[in-house]
Design a protein around this motif. Structure first.
Motif, PDB file in Angstrom:
ATOM      1  N   THR A  43       0.458   6.202  -3.872  1.00  0.00           N
ATOM      2  CA  THR A  43       0.685   4.547  -4.173  1.00  0.00           C
ATOM      3  C   THR A  43       2.124   4.671  -4.868  1.00  0.00           C
ATOM      4  O   THR A  43       2.896   3.623  -5.081  1.00  0.00           O
ATOM      5  N   ALA A  46       5.323   4.536  -2.801  1.00  0.00           N
ATOM      6  CA  ALA A  46       4.773   2.999  -2.944  1.00  0.00           C
ATOM      7  C   ALA A  46       6.108   2.316  -3.921  1.00  0.00           C
ATOM      8  O   ALA A  46       6.358   0.701  -3.851  1.00  0.00           O
ATOM      9  N   ILE A  50       9.622  -0.266  -3.956  1.00  0.00           N
ATOM     10  CA  ILE A  50       9.610  -1.499  -4.057  1.00  0.00           C
ATOM     11  C   ILE A  50      10.175  -1.848  -5.328  1.00  0.00           C
ATOM     12  O   ILE A  50      11.247  -2.912  -5.144  1.00  0.00           O
ATOM     13  N   ILE A  83      11.350  -2.641   0.679  1.00  0.00           N
ATOM     14  CA  ILE A  83      10.376  -3.360   0.242  1.00  0.00           C
ATOM     15  C   ILE A  83       9.275  -3.182   0.989  1.00  0.00           C
ATOM     16  O   ILE A  83       8.352  -2.847   0.886  1.00  0.00           O
ATOM     17  N   ALA A  84       9.767  -3.271   2.189  1.00  0.00           N
ATOM     18  CA  ALA A  84       8.914  -3.739   3.823  1.00  0.00           C
ATOM     19  C   ALA A  84       8.094  -1.959   3.719  1.00  0.00           C
ATOM     20  O   ALA A  84       7.302  -1.880   4.001  1.00  0.00           O
ATOM     21  N   GLY A  86       7.823   0.630   2.053  1.00  0.00           N
ATOM     22  CA  GLY A  86       6.514   0.619   0.274  1.00  0.00           C
ATOM     23  C   GLY A  86       5.410  -0.067   0.707  1.00  0.00           C
ATOM     24  O   GLY A  86       4.560   0.830  -0.167  1.00  0.00           O
ATOM     25  N   ALA A  87       5.793  -1.213   0.804  1.00  0.00           N
ATOM     26  CA  ALA A  87       4.278  -2.181   1.723  1.00  0.00           C
ATOM     27  C   ALA A  87       3.585  -1.310   2.716  1.00  0.00           C
ATOM     28  O   ALA A  87       3.007  -1.965   2.959  1.00  0.00           O
ATOM     29  N   GLY A  88       4.609  -0.793   3.385  1.00  0.00           N
ATOM     30  CA  GLY A  88       3.802  -0.606   4.674  1.00  0.00           C
ATOM     31  C   GLY A  88       2.637   0.700   4.357  1.00  0.00           C
ATOM     32  O   GLY A  88       1.883   1.268   4.761  1.00  0.00           O
ATOM     33  N   TYR A  90       1.656   1.571   1.704  1.00  0.00           N
ATOM     34  CA  TYR A  90       0.623   0.968   0.993  1.00  0.00           C
ATOM     35  C   TYR A  90      -0.272   1.370   1.522  1.00  0.00           C
ATOM     36  O   TYR A  90      -1.531   1.178   1.792  1.00  0.00           O
ATOM     37  N   ALA A  91      -0.288  -0.184   2.700  1.00  0.00           N
ATOM     38  CA  ALA A  91      -1.323  -0.537   3.576  1.00  0.00           C
ATOM     39  C   ALA A  91      -1.741   0.731   4.707  1.00  0.00           C
ATOM     40  O   ALA A  91      -3.130   0.610   4.787  1.00  0.00           O
TER      41      ALA A  91
END
Length: 109
Positions: A43, A46, A50, A83-84, A86-88, A90-91
């Protein structure tokens, strides 16, 4: 064991079994200490990625005031990539489960 007999089940894995009896292929069961470390650090990683991605994207577009020909494409790609990523991150980290955690599918509604 004959073809008619069901295969023996691993009762330690029954907690993560779905309605069909198959173990969820997306969840990774880990000890609680590992779960806490993965959750905290992924977290943090991420969020930092981001925020950095948006700062770089803001710089690339000169605070969204640059004309399209003045936008720095390299910085734009780096910002969107951060950004991508970081999102990946976290996912992906949401797939980890502690052994002590219950399964939401088992809760009665």
């Amino acid at each position: 064991m004959t073809d008619d007999e069901p295969a023996p089940r691993d009762h330690a894995r029954d907690e993560t079994a779905d309605e069909s009896g198959d173990v969820g292929g997306r969840d990774v069961e880990v000890p609680m200490d590992v779960y806490k470390a993965v959750t905290v650090f992924s977290t943090l990683f991420a969020v930092v990625l981001i925020v950095v991605g948006f700062v770089v994207l803001d710089t690339a577009t000169q605070r969204a005031t640059a004309a399209p020909e003045d936008v720095n494409l390299l910085l734009t790609v780096v910002g969107l990539g951060a950004i991508a990523l970081g999102a990946g991150t976290y996912a992906f980290s949401t797939r980890f489960r502690a052994r002590e955690m219950g399964n939401s599918k088992d809760d009665a509604t």
